[in-house]
Design an enzyme around this catalytic site. Structure first.
Site, PDB file in Angstrom:
ATOM      1  N   PHE A 191      58.629  50.041  37.565  1.00 21.83           N
ATOM      2  CA  PHE A 191      57.210  50.555  37.737  1.00 21.83           C
ATOM      3  C   PHE A 191      57.070  51.848  38.396  1.00 21.83           C
ATOM      4  O   PHE A 191      56.546  52.107  39.664  1.00 21.83           O
ATOM      5  CB  PHE A 191      56.756  49.358  39.010  1.00 21.83           C
ATOM      6  CG  PHE A 191      56.882  47.991  38.317  1.00 21.83           C
ATOM      7  CD1 PHE A 191      56.086  47.351  37.265  1.00 21.83           C
ATOM      8  CD2 PHE A 191      57.925  47.512  39.130  1.00 21.83           C
ATOM      9  CE1 PHE A 191      56.048  46.040  37.321  1.00 21.83           C
ATOM     10  CE2 PHE A 191      58.063  45.993  38.691  1.00 21.83           C
ATOM     11  CZ  PHE A 191      57.329  45.280  37.845  1.00 21.83           C
ATOM     12  N   CYS A 194      52.986  45.240  47.277  1.00 18.96           N
ATOM     13  CA  CYS A 194      51.714  45.821  47.999  1.00 18.96           C
ATOM     14  C   CYS A 194      50.621  44.719  48.031  1.00 18.96           C
ATOM     15  O   CYS A 194      49.427  45.167  48.149  1.00 18.96           O
ATOM     16  CB  CYS A 194      51.356  47.069  47.393  1.00 18.96           C
ATOM     17  SG  CYS A 194      50.898  46.890  45.723  1.00 18.96           S
ATOM     18  N   SER A 214      55.023  50.640  32.253  1.00 17.89           N
ATOM     19  CA  SER A 214      54.210  50.070  30.671  1.00 17.89           C
ATOM     20  C   SER A 214      53.211  51.148  30.278  1.00 17.89           C
ATOM     21  O   SER A 214      52.894  51.281  29.002  1.00 17.89           O
ATOM     22  CB  SER A 214      53.598  48.934  31.059  1.00 17.89           C
ATOM     23  OG  SER A 214      52.583  48.810  32.212  1.00 17.89           O
ATOM     24  N   ASP A 249      58.770  48.428  42.557  1.00 20.33           N
ATOM     25  CA  ASP A 249      57.606  48.602  43.393  1.00 20.33           C
ATOM     26  C   ASP A 249      56.551  48.361  42.403  1.00 20.33           C
ATOM     27  O   ASP A 249      55.936  49.255  41.752  1.00 20.33           O
ATOM     28  CB  ASP A 249      57.435  49.937  43.644  1.00 20.33           C
ATOM     29  CG  ASP A 249      56.313  50.376  44.484  1.00 20.33           C
ATOM     30  OD1 ASP A 249      55.848  49.273  44.969  1.00 20.33           O
ATOM     31  OD2 ASP A 249      55.991  51.627  44.386  1.00 20.33           O
TER      32      ASP A 249
HETATM   33  N1  SAH Z   1      56.546  52.932  42.209  1.00 23.21           N
HETATM   34  C1  SAH Z   1      55.220  53.722  42.191  1.00 23.21           C
HETATM   35  C2  SAH Z   1      53.813  53.099  42.065  1.00 23.21           C
HETATM   36  C3  SAH Z   1      53.703  51.832  41.118  1.00 23.21           C
HETATM   37  S1  SAH Z   1      52.214  51.340  40.607  1.00 23.21           S
HETATM   38  C4  SAH Z   1      55.235  54.960  42.921  1.00 23.21           C
HETATM   39  O1  SAH Z   1      55.976  54.985  43.913  1.00 23.21           O
HETATM   40  O2  SAH Z   1      54.453  56.126  42.818  1.00 23.21           O
HETATM   41  C5  SAH Z   1      52.363  50.264  39.509  1.00 23.21           C
HETATM   42  C6  SAH Z   1      53.178  50.741  38.253  1.00 23.21           C
HETATM   43  O3  SAH Z   1      53.229  49.711  37.359  1.00 23.21           O
HETATM   44  C7  SAH Z   1      51.877  51.466  37.420  1.00 23.21           C
HETATM   45  O4  SAH Z   1      52.487  52.656  36.924  1.00 23.21           O
HETATM   46  C8  SAH Z   1      51.619  50.413  36.190  1.00 23.21           C
HETATM   47  O5  SAH Z   1      51.499  51.211  35.003  1.00 23.21           O
HETATM   48  C9  SAH Z   1      52.852  49.826  36.175  1.00 23.21           C
HETATM   49  N2  SAH Z   1      53.122  48.540  35.459  1.00 23.21           N
HETATM   50  C10 SAH Z   1      52.244  47.464  35.663  1.00 23.21           C
HETATM   51  N3  SAH Z   1      52.520  46.051  35.211  1.00 23.21           N
HETATM   52  C11 SAH Z   1      53.917  46.492  34.536  1.00 23.21           C
HETATM   53  C12 SAH Z   1      54.814  45.736  33.789  1.00 23.21           C
HETATM   54  N4  SAH Z   1      54.600  44.516  33.517  1.00 23.21           N
HETATM   55  N5  SAH Z   1      55.773  46.526  33.216  1.00 23.21           N
HETATM   56  C13 SAH Z   1      56.091  47.781  33.583  1.00 23.21           C
HETATM   57  N6  SAH Z   1      55.230  48.674  34.139  1.00 23.21           N
HETATM   58  C14 SAH Z   1      54.020  48.044  34.741  1.00 23.21           C
END
Ligand code: SAH
Length: 401
Positions: A233, A345, A256, A305
């Protein structure tokens, strides 16, 4: 001044300085009030409890400005609170140009979020009370030395509950560039304040990015090689870049969103990091973790995250299962002696439950793990002692045995 009279017994939380009045606690209004007006909150027997901003359409019917009867909630009062909030964050600017300077309830400005990115402020007005003082707030912020403009990202879902329309526009001064560059602990990040998540960047993860950087550095000092890390993520590469700055040899980042990954890659280039060390993978993390395990992959550090899995208490069971799934599969990829940094979060899931879910994942993984630290948001996201609801970001650092 209109009085908002509470039902008998409903004064208790306010006497403990909890700043919210729910619709179910309200007996009556003595006069007229429109959303955003300041009302005098009183107990059933007429005792003063607080000055609060009234919001007629919200289940959060009033949010307290102050519990001090002698205070007058006016432009000057608002200005004082903003200045106090700015002073409290001053020392952080030695490390970073991305700082949350106003964090709602904790700064006695309920519903207001203000983030500073370089020479711009980005605002979120999430409640009728601060919305009513919008011009005052903008004027005070604009008077801060070095500020070129204020961009308003009032598009949070909470606005609908307050009967307010979404608004994304320049509030004052100059338009910000498409990406504002900020520098945090020596790492450069581009921030898209118009379309990025929240106000563009996960400012709240600063201390944990710093921890990631330190873990990468210590790993290299200990083993003589750069670590191999997996950042799930990854969004625009926050943790990935911190790891590369700390000397990681290979960082695989999964998200994603193609758009987020493209920005993450641009952010890596911004820092002149060696292209061959960073891999940006567009995939579903749930599937990716399973496949990585089948392929026998291992990592010295795994970071999880995810987005908020539980938007309310009603979704807590489903969310707990999702957290357990990624943590179980994430844990299995960590080499002995390596670390897992795992976060949630979801405000609806408290620290204790999160820790229990992770403990369950550890048991099912048949691995041994130490809890090294509990993690959370940085000092610019203070928690009001009388309002534990403010604690949304929590994390754990585990070392696998
Ligand atoms: N760790 C990041 C914030 C994460 S926000 C930081 O520190 O900046 C959550 C992210 O998860 C988003 O970018 C979203 O596109 C992604 N996301 C949501 N569901 C997902 C999934 N099932 N698989 C992969 N990415 C996902």
């Amino acid at each position: 001044m209109t009085d908002l009279i509470l039902k008998k017994g409903k004064e208790r939380s306010l006497l403990r300085r909890h700043p919210w009045v729910y619709d179910t606690a309200v007996q009556k209004l003595t006069g007229k009030a429109v959303s955003g007006d300041t009302v005098r909150v009183c107990s059933y027997d007429g005792r003063f409890l607080a000055w609060a901003a009234y919001s007629k359409d919200s289940t959060l019917r009033a949010r307290c400005w102050s519990f001090d009867e002698s205070e007058q909630i006016d432009a000057l009062w608002i200005e004082k609170k903003i200045k106090k909030a700015l002073i409290a964050r001053q020392s952080l600017f030695a490390r970073t140009s991305a700082v949350r300077v106003i964090f709602g309830e904790a700064d006695q400005l309920p519903g207001l979020v203000v983030d500073r990115y370089g020479d711009w402020f980005v605002t979120q007005f999430q409640a009728a009370g601060v919305e009513a003082f919008r011009d005052v707030i903008a004027d005070v912020l604009m008077s801060v030395p070095g500020i070129k403009g204020i961009f308003d990202r009032s598009d949070a879902a909470t606005r609908h509950r307050e009967g307010l329309a979404e608004r994304v526009e320049l509030l004052r001064g100059q338009e910000p560039p498409q990406e504002i560059e900020v520098v945090e602990d020596g790492v450069r990040y581009g921030v898209d304040v118009r379309k990025g998540h929240k106000t563009g960047f996960y400012i709240d993860q600063r201390e944990n990015r710093f921890l990631a950087q330190r873990l990468a550095r210590e790993f290299k000092a200990r083993t003589g090689r750069g670590m191999r890390a997996l950042n799930c993520f990854c969004y625009t590469g926050g943790f990935s870049l911190a790891l590369l700055a700390g000397g990681a040899d290979e960082v695989i980042s999964v998200d994603s969103s193609a758009e987020a990954l493209a920005m993450a890659a641009r952010n890596a280039a911004r820092n002149g990091f060696d292209d061959s060390k960073a891999k940006w993978v567009q995939a579903d993390v749930f599937e990716y973790l399973r496949k990585a395990r089948e392929a026998g992959e291992t990592f010295d550090l795994v970071i999880l995250d995810p987005p908020k899995f539980a938007s309310s208490h009603r979704h807590i069971d489903r969310a707990a299962r999702a957290y357990k799934d990624i943590n179980l599969n994430g844990l299995r990829l960590v080499t002995p002696g390596g670390d897992l940094l795992t976060f949630s979060c979801s405000g609806a899931m408290d620290v204790d439950l999160f820790q229990k879910v992770i403990a369950g994942a550890v048991i099912d993984s048949k691995r041994e793990a130490w809890m090294i630290a509990r993690l959370g948001a940085g000092a610019d996201h203070p928690l009001m002692m009388t309002c534990p609801e403010g604690e949304y970001l929590k994390g754990l650092q585990l070392t696998l045995r």
